[in-house]
Write an enzyme that holds these catalytic residues in place. Structure first.
Site, PDB file in Angstrom:
ATOM      1  N   CYS A  50     -27.800  -6.662  11.262  1.00  0.00           N
ATOM      2  CA  CYS A  50     -28.443  -7.621  10.682  1.00  0.00           C
ATOM      3  C   CYS A  50     -27.772  -8.364   9.766  1.00  0.00           C
ATOM      4  O   CYS A  50     -28.366  -8.293   8.318  1.00  0.00           O
ATOM      5  CB  CYS A  50     -29.947  -8.061  10.770  1.00  0.00           C
ATOM      6  SG  CYS A  50     -30.773  -9.401  10.902  1.00  0.00           S
ATOM      7  N   CYS A  63     -30.681  -9.788   7.599  1.00  0.00           N
ATOM      8  CA  CYS A  63     -31.308  -9.299   6.518  1.00  0.00           C
ATOM      9  C   CYS A  63     -30.737  -9.208   6.289  1.00  0.00           C
ATOM     10  O   CYS A  63     -31.942  -8.811   4.753  1.00  0.00           O
ATOM     11  CB  CYS A  63     -32.087  -8.055   8.440  1.00  0.00           C
ATOM     12  SG  CYS A  63     -32.784  -8.554   9.862  1.00  0.00           S
ATOM     13  N   ASP A  64     -30.243  -8.178   5.698  1.00  0.00           N
ATOM     14  CA  ASP A  64     -29.660  -6.993   4.282  1.00  0.00           C
ATOM     15  C   ASP A  64     -28.344  -7.821   3.935  1.00  0.00           C
ATOM     16  O   ASP A  64     -28.029  -7.602   2.744  1.00  0.00           O
ATOM     17  CB  ASP A  64     -29.397  -6.236   4.917  1.00  0.00           C
ATOM     18  CG  ASP A  64     -30.555  -5.374   5.898  1.00  0.00           C
ATOM     19  OD1 ASP A  64     -31.622  -5.505   5.686  1.00  0.00           O
ATOM     20  OD2 ASP A  64     -29.845  -4.510   7.206  1.00  0.00           O
TER      21      ASP A  64
END
Length: 309
Positions: free
Chosen positions: A135, A138-139
């Protein structure tokens, strides 16, 4: 055989949120989860930086907070796997489990999630969360001014590459074919972005590093030539697999295997609601899963109140 108001299948953010809202509505609620002490995929994340109000929270910590909140409303958790769902003549759902237990529920909230499609190469599992991610939203922020690689050739992969290009020093797209599958406009944007390089006809054969990702072993599918790419992060964007097998034939499912449900969680089966990554939706994030769970629980409460009139 126990009789309850709501059975929630899945204990990720969607399931936990549904449990909290069902508890607040004073519905008798059980959450079942097949994985031991699981709170969903968030436990795989060392650091979550996009959940409102809780920056840089560990995935495990956030999952436990969700669970504690659900428990405070009297939610019961069982470690078991639902294997069959049938509708009784009176309209309730009879759910059979792997352990041979059986529950009857007025409503079901299906929040079983989706699993990231894996590369299946050496190092992928051991370095997950230490350079390997599924992701970019997300990261991606953790790789500021570093080198990242994205595996895939569809819209998600190229979208991830564009996002990372604003964060990382260099971004490599590794694609097994020679004709990207993403939308033409997205392909054009990628090719016009100076710090993105596309490596065609190439697969990742291993992900290397001790405690963190250090490099990728690559192989050209046309020439069999092998090489090494030094990278700090690898984002695998080759799709996801919805965990919808249990409800096939029970509710309508789209061509990709996702449960067809709107923002209220309503499915084609009366009394069954879908929440989180398993349902048809545009964005699959913790915050949208939590929203789904709340909507599904409210819908379940309304359904029960309507049926009981």
């Amino acid at each position: 055989m126990r009789f309850i108001d709501t059975l929630i299948i899945g204990s990720g953010p969607a399931g936990m949120s549904a449990a909290i809202y069902a508890g607040r509505a004073m519905l008798s609620t059980i959450v079942c989860e097949r994985d031991y002490l699981s709170t969903g995929q968030i436990i795989e994340s060392d650091c979550i930086d996009n959940y409102p109000g809780l920056p840089k929270v560990e995935g495990y910590e956030l999952g436990e907070k969700f669970k504690e909140h659900a428990l405070s409303y009297g939610t019961e958790f069982i470690e078991d796997e639902a294997v069959k769902i049938e509708r009784s003549n009176s309209g309730e759902y009879i759910v059979k489990f792997k352990s041979n237990r059986t529950l009857t529920a007025k409503t079901i909230i299906y929040a079983a999630g989706a699993s990231h499609r894996k590369l299946g190469v050496e190092g992928e599992f051991s370095l997950r969360g230490a350079g390997v991610s599924y992701c970019a939203v997300c990261d991606g922020a953790f790789y500021k001014d570093k080198v990242a690689a994205v595996v895939g050739g569809g819209d998600t992969a190229l979208g991830d590459a564009m996002l990372l290009s604003n964060i990382c020093r260099e971004v490599y797209i590794i694609y097994r074919g020679n004709d990207l599958r993403a939308a033409k406009t997205l392909q054009s944007n990628v090719r016009e972005t100076g710090n993105i390089k596309i490596i065609y006809n190439t697969i990742v054969t291993s992900i290397n590093g001790e405690k963190k990702l250090e490099s990728l072993s690559l192989k050209n599918t046309s020439t069999d030539e092998c090489g090494i790419l030094i990278a700090d992060g690898l984002f695998i964007a080759i799709g996801s697999v919805p965990n919808s097998a249990l409800v096939r034939g029970v509710v309508d499912i789209d061509e990709n295997g996702y449960v067809i449900a709107d923002e209220t969680g309503t499915t084609s089966a009366p009394g069954i609601f879908a929440a989180g990554d398993v349902r048809t939706k545009a964005l699959r994030q913790i915050v949208t899963a939590v929203s789904d769970g709340a909507n599904a629980a409210i819908s379940a409460e309304k359904y029960i109140n309507t049926v009981n009139r």
